[in-house]
Scaffold this active site. Structure first.
Site, PDB file in Angstrom:
ATOM      1  N   ALA A 163     108.480 -42.570 101.947  1.00  0.00           N
ATOM      2  CA  ALA A 163     107.527 -42.710 103.052  1.00  0.00           C
ATOM      3  C   ALA A 163     107.831 -41.682 104.146  1.00  0.00           C
ATOM      4  CB  ALA A 163     107.579 -44.128 103.605  1.00  0.00           C
ATOM      5  N   ASP A 222      99.781 -41.183 100.570  1.00  0.00           N
ATOM      6  CA  ASP A 222     100.427 -41.699 101.793  1.00  0.00           C
ATOM      7  C   ASP A 222     100.256 -40.722 102.962  1.00  0.00           C
ATOM      8  OD1 ASP A 222     101.349 -44.153 100.876  1.00  0.00           O
ATOM      9  OD2 ASP A 222     103.254 -43.344 100.175  1.00  0.00           O
ATOM     10  N   LYS A 250     108.434 -44.111  93.356  1.00  0.00           N
ATOM     11  CA  LYS A 250     107.556 -43.015  93.798  1.00  0.00           C
ATOM     12  C   LYS A 250     108.136 -41.630  93.519  1.00  0.00           C
ATOM     13  CE  LYS A 250     105.203 -45.381  97.566  1.00  0.00           C
ATOM     14  NZ  LYS A 250     104.845 -45.328  98.979  1.00  0.00           N
TER      15      LYS A 250
END
Ligand code: NAP
Length: 275
Positions: A130, A102, A66
């Site tokens: 995250a 996200d 990511k």
């Protein structure tokens, strides 16, 4: 011509995205196929480059790419650029765009349980991609404070430094050990501790005695639904939330970027519950 959408990561065997994204494509009878693409690190550049071909519509990007993928794209949305984390790619006429969904997924999951972060004290376990998404979501909602506990303190410092650039209202703190975690309204586990098939399934990211009883404990892990952290949090009287809703809502935002349509949320949920 059928077009493909991928999830790119490594390893991918336990990803639930193919299940609910394909169900969402089929719901609208779209000629789209969602496929897993397990890509080794040395092949990432070539794999991402090939997504410019017309038969490919885009991709989700997951662990461990990511953060690495952003520099391989033609355009990155302002939010993903600030965060340095991309989880969705869209191929628009051979030009690759990067987004982060996200953040939206996390905030939507909080809304669903009617938790408003404004003025609240949050503790974040982990400092990876995250955790970045969670912290940017919390900043947008004007959280009072963010305390970060991470195995590698330098990474927590890096995250704190980045967050400070974007908020003068929130207080930031790096916590060196779990016994120094302050009392909180919201605890978010952004580590894989407790995740099935990771070798860490029995692990707790924080000892139960440090969980504030009247808080919301949100574990981003979604398999299993009831993680060791959530079990312990319930025992001390905290409210709990697993990562399934966030998974669905981040996927719904990706679906909207690829198709221009609102995702069939209940159909996506059903796909997971029937698996
Ligand atoms: P990441 O960028 O690789 O970051 C992982 C974080 O966990 C890092 O802070 C890392 O610490 C920490 N960590 C890893 N192994 C650890 C261990 N054995 N002990 C202590 N800390 C450890 O991964 P990510 O993308 O942030 O994802 C983190 C978790 O969130 C994963 O379980 C992922 O499935 C989940 N997630 C869920 C959703 C959802 O929609 N529900 C969305 C995104 C992610 P170091 O910095 O020390 O390495």
């Amino acid at each position: 011509m059928a077009r493909d959408v991928f999830i790119i990561g490594h390893p991918l065997s336990h990803s639930l995205s193919p299940l609910f994204q394909q169900r969402a494509f089929d719901f609208y009878h779209l000629d789209l196929i969602y496929r897993k693409w397990d890509v080794a690190e040395e092949d990432l550049k070539k794999a991402v480059g090939s997504l410019r071909k017309p038969q490919y519509l885009g991709a989700n990007v997951t662990i461990p790419y990511k953060e690495k993928v952003a520099r391989l794209l033609d355009h990155v949305s302002p939010l993903a650029e600030r965060m340095g984390v991309v989880n969705t790619l869209v191929n628009r006429g051979g030009i690759l765009w990067g987004y982060n969904t996200d953040v939206e997924g996390f905030m939507h999951a909080l809304e669903e349980v009617q938790f408003d972060p404004q003025g609240k004290r949050a503790v974040i376990l982990g400092a990876g991609g995250a955790a970045r998404a969670v912290c940017f979501g919390l900043l947008e909602k004007r959280v009072n404070s963010i305390s970060i506990l991470n195995r590698t303190p330098e990474r927590a410092e890096e995250l704190c430094y980045l967050l400070k650039k974007y908020s003068s209202q929130t207080n930031f703190e790096i916590v060196s050990t779990e016994d120094r975690v302050p009392s909180f309204n919201l605890l978010v586990n952004c580590t894989p501790l407790g995740m099935e098939h990771s070798g860490l399934e029995g692990s707790l990211p924080i000892r139960p005695e440090f969980i504030s009883p009247s808080s919301l404990v949100f574990d981003l892990t979604y398999n299993p639904e009831q993680t060791p952290l959530l079990r312990e949090a319930q025992k001390v009287g905290a409210k709990t939330l697993n990562g399934l809703s966030m998974l669905i809502y981040q996927g719904a935002a990706s679906f909207r970027l690829w198709t221009g349509r609102e995702a069939p949320i209940e159909t996506m949920r059903e796909a997971i519950s029937q698996s």
